[in-house]
Scaffold this motif. Structure first.
Motif, PDB file in Angstrom:
ATOM      1  N   TRP A 175       8.616  -2.395   1.641  1.00  0.00           N
ATOM      2  CA  TRP A 175       8.203  -2.907   2.943  1.00  0.00           C
ATOM      3  C   TRP A 175       8.468  -1.892   4.060  1.00  0.00           C
ATOM      4  CZ3 TRP A 175      10.637  -8.553   2.725  1.00  0.00           C
ATOM      5  CH2 TRP A 175      10.003  -9.263   1.693  1.00  0.00           C
ATOM      6  N   CYS A 199       2.909  -3.887   5.793  1.00  0.00           N
ATOM      7  CA  CYS A 199       4.164  -4.585   6.114  1.00  0.00           C
ATOM      8  C   CYS A 199       4.646  -4.170   7.503  1.00  0.00           C
ATOM      9  CB  CYS A 199       5.233  -4.276   5.063  1.00  0.00           C
ATOM     10  SG  CYS A 199       4.913  -5.106   3.491  1.00  0.00           S
ATOM     11  N   ARG A 242       0.849  -1.190   0.000  1.00  0.00           N
ATOM     12  CA  ARG A 242       0.000   0.000   0.000  1.00  0.00           C
ATOM     13  C   ARG A 242       0.886   1.241   0.000  1.00  0.00           C
ATOM     14  NH1 ARG A 242      -2.002  -4.311  -0.146  1.00  0.00           N
ATOM     15  NH2 ARG A 242      -4.144  -4.830   0.430  1.00  0.00           N
TER      16      ARG A 242
HETATM   17 ZN    ZN Z   1       3.388  -4.151   2.045  1.00  0.00          ZN
END
Ligand code: ZN
Ligand code: ACM
Length: 700
Positions: A345, A351, A297
């Motif tokens: 990440w 994440c 995202r």
């Molecule tokens: Zn992610």
């Protein structure tokens, strides 16, 4: 008649005195070399097509039917003896009582009465057939020297990787390679089936993957390294699975599950295991093209790594792996794990949330978390996970087998940790690297791994203990530059012969001169069937690399400093090998003659030991456009008497040819008249932001 009697008499005398009038090969003329070979006199047994064979098989020994079917089409030309009790020229005695030895071991005895093969199972009998085939093909009249052979594999894992993603190669092509691999007694074909450029395995659980990501813009595939954008295309109508499609500006292809079953069966009949690789978490542009929801995202600067915080991603892979494990009988499944950027990440809320929830201290532990989840899933299905050596980062998962590709270090570390390892170091076994002078070879992904270098690799050389964890070796053929089937074979052979011999023949038995002779002979036999590299016309390493140039740098010390490359320590790196008077050869990786200076401002300080007259200063750089390597644009030399005060040397700037070739070596510098003890070379990446490879610094 007189001549005949004379010849006969000479040959009897020669045999009596242990010499052969007609030259018998001293060693066994096969690849891989057998464990033990003893010639039995001077004669040979003709094995014409139609020679009979008989099988004495111990009850309960599996594989009889497959072996007989194989034998019928093996090319050895044997036919079953017509009836029970009839004599046969070749006798196979198969079963644990016939030979108690390692899996795959066999013996052969050839004499006046015929051939006797013993093996503990049909795998050994199959390998005996390969040896007999090569022996028959090595003679002008399909005869086999009287001899005794005892043979067994050194390692169980003797593999090749085919990258079928960057360029697809079809089912018939795979069958042909399995034939030759089995003749070389190789035991594993690792299929690289998913990557950025495509998804090449049709699955019931994800039919959209091959429909939407197995084809793309042919311009991209034909110029894959020109960094033109990858554009996928929907499966064209009429496409036949298992074949390469290249029409109307669309390129691609994939295997159906039926294609894979056929490949598995064909390989199994040749005692080769097919190991599939499904890349995770990186190398996944194709997946993200079809499932953009699997991206991280927020901002995602990296476009080939899945979101490690999204359970839907794991569910997708579990579904895929379950179907893949059902399809492939191999006990192994390769999960990739290499080159996954962690940049997204660090920024993605999902994440970050995963890291908090799981108590992971950094993104490396997040990678380890991802791989461990795959490992648990695969282990719960009774199979074993293999991953590239990056899976060491953040902690190796419990049951993982490691494939060591970034040199040998990852493999050695994994063995120390008690994990199984397959050695496939890019410093020896990357078959996408060129095998001869880059000025003569087709465009390759890197220079230079000639046959001798591949053959020289000894997988146990650096292992102190735990060698039983070394399962074996594998050569990898990545196909960014390898579009056609013919080129694929050209890159494979004869270098795969060397890997086969390293994997099979006893430790310490290597002899390059003998191997090369056998490799030349085998390539000749294969002419017209396989497109082998032409060893007879091998040019070899850069000629200037083996001749010492006049220089005034004997005993000079050179230290390299980098403004940013993390592998160069702040106190500098000793690069005295760059002033030893020998120019760098074609090899850049694994060589002390070239230093990867990256994309950073770099300084090399050379101490000549005393003040000397200097008439010339120069430095070599590789200009390897294709791989983003290029010469720097602002190269400067300085002189100093005391190592404190430096003066710019009046030598011309390097002029780069705007018409850059696939590969060239350029020299910066020129003639000067100076007295100095210290010479300083400075350079910076030019506007093109190329990676800079520095070679010899010439001072005289
Ligand atoms: Zn992610
Ligand atoms: C690899 O070459 N990235 C395994």
């Amino acid at each position: 008649m007189r001549n005949f009697i004379l010849t006969l008499a000479m040959s009897v005398m020669a045999c009596t005195f242990g010499l052969c009038a007609f030259a018998q090969p001293e060693g066994c003329p096969v690849i891989p070399q057998v464990s033990s070979y003893s010639p039995q006199g001077c004669q040979s047994l003709p094995l014409p097509a139609g020679s009979t064979y008989k099988l004495d098989v111990q009850k309960g020994t599996e594989g009889l039917q497959v072996f007989e079917e194989y034998l019928a089409e093996s090319g050895l030309g044997l036919v079953p003896a017509p009836r029970k009790g009839a004599k046969a020229l070749v006798r196979f005695k198969v079963g644990p009582k016939a030979l108690k030895a390692k899996d795959g071991a066999y013996t052969i005895e050839v004499g006046r009465k015929g051939v006797v093969v013993t093996a503990g199972g049909f795998k050994g009998a199959f390998y005996a057939v390969q040896t007999l085939k090569q022996l028959a093909a090595a003679s002008s009249d399909r005869s086999i020297p009287y001899c005794k052979i005892q043979d067994e594999p050194r390692f169980a894992y003797r593999g090749l990787l085919f990258d079928l993603v960057r360029h697809f190669h079809g089912k018939e092509f795979i069958f042909r390679q399995l034939d030759l691999m089995s003749s070389l007694k190789m035991s594993v074909l690792h299929l690289h089936l998913t990557d950025n450029e495509g998804w090449r395995l049709e699955l019931d659980c994800a039919p959209e993957m091959t429909r939407e990501a197995a084809f793309g813009d042919s311009l991209f595939f034909h110029t894959i390294l020109s960094r033109s954008p990858l554009r996928f295309a929907t499966e064209p109508e009429g496409y036949v699975s298992g074949t390469v499609y290249d029409r109307n500006s669309v390129y691609g292809g994939y295997f159906s599950k039926q294609d894979i079953r056929e490949i598995i069966d064909y390989a199994a009949a040749r005692h080769i295991e097919i190991i599939p690789e499904i890349e995770f978490p990186g190398h996944n542009k194709a997946l993200l093209h079809v499932h953009p929801e699997f991206f991280c995202r927020g901002e995602h600067g990296v476009d080939n790594v899945i979101c490690a915080g999204d359970d839907a991603v794991f569910d997708f892979f579990f579904k895929v792996l379950e179907e893949v494990m059902d399809l492939f009988p191999s006990q192994y499944l390769h999960i990739g794990g290499d080159e996954a950027s962690k940049a997204n990440w660090l920024k993605c809320s999902h994440c970050q949330e995963r890291m908090r929830a799981e108590g992971l201290k950094d993104v490396y532990e997040l990678q380890s978390y991802c791989i461990r989840r795959m490992d648990s899933f695969i282990s719960a299905h009774g199979k074993k996970m293999i991953g590239w050596d990056e899976i060491l980062e953040g902690g190796l998962s419990e049951n993982a087998t490691v494939m060591s590709w970034r040199g040998t270090e990852g493999g050695l570390e994994s063995i120390k940790k008690g994990h199984d390892v397959i050695m496939t170091p890019n410093t020896y076994y990357y078959l996408d690297y060129g095998q001869d002078s880059p000025f003569k070879e087709p465009v390759a992904f890197n220079t230079y791994l000639p046959l001798e270098r591949v053959y020289s690799y000894e997988p146990e050389a650096e292992i102190e203990s735990g060698a039983s964890h070394l399962l074996g070796v594998q050569g990898n053929l990545w196909s960014e530059c390898v579009i056609t089937d013919g080129h694929f074979e050209y890159m494979l052979y004869p270098r795969a012969f060397a890997i086969a011999e390293t994997g099979w023949s006893p430790k310490g038995s290597k002899d390059y001169a003998s191997f090369r002779e056998r490799a030349v002979a085998l390539c000749k036999q294969l002419k017209g069937q396989y497109n082998c590299f032409d060893l007879d016309n091998e040019a070899g390493d850069r000629p200037e690399a083996s001749v010492k140039r006049p220089c005034i740098t004997q005993n000079a010390k050179a230290v390299l400093y980098s403004a940013g490359k993390s592998s160069i320590p702040a106190e500098g790196k000793d690069v005295s090998g760059l002033v030893d008077g020998y120019l760098g050869g074609w090899a850049m990786k694994g060589s002390d003659d070239w230093i990867d200076a990256g994309r950073y401002a770099t300084t090399v300080d050379i101490d000549l030991g005393e003040i000397k007259d200097i008439h010339y200063v120069g430095a070599e750089f590789v200009d390897y456009n294709l791989r983003g390597m290029g010469a720097p644009q602002d190269t400067e030399f300085y002189f100093s008497a005391d190592g404190v005060q430096y003066e710019l040397a009046p030598v011309p700037q390097l002029k780069l040819n705007s018409d850059r070739k696939y590969y060239s070596i350029v020299t910066a510098g020129g003639t000067v008249e100076a007295k100095a003890r210290y010479v300083r070379l400075r350079f910076n990446t030019g506007k093109a932001k190329n990676r800079v490879y520095l070679g010899e610094i010439i001072i005289n």
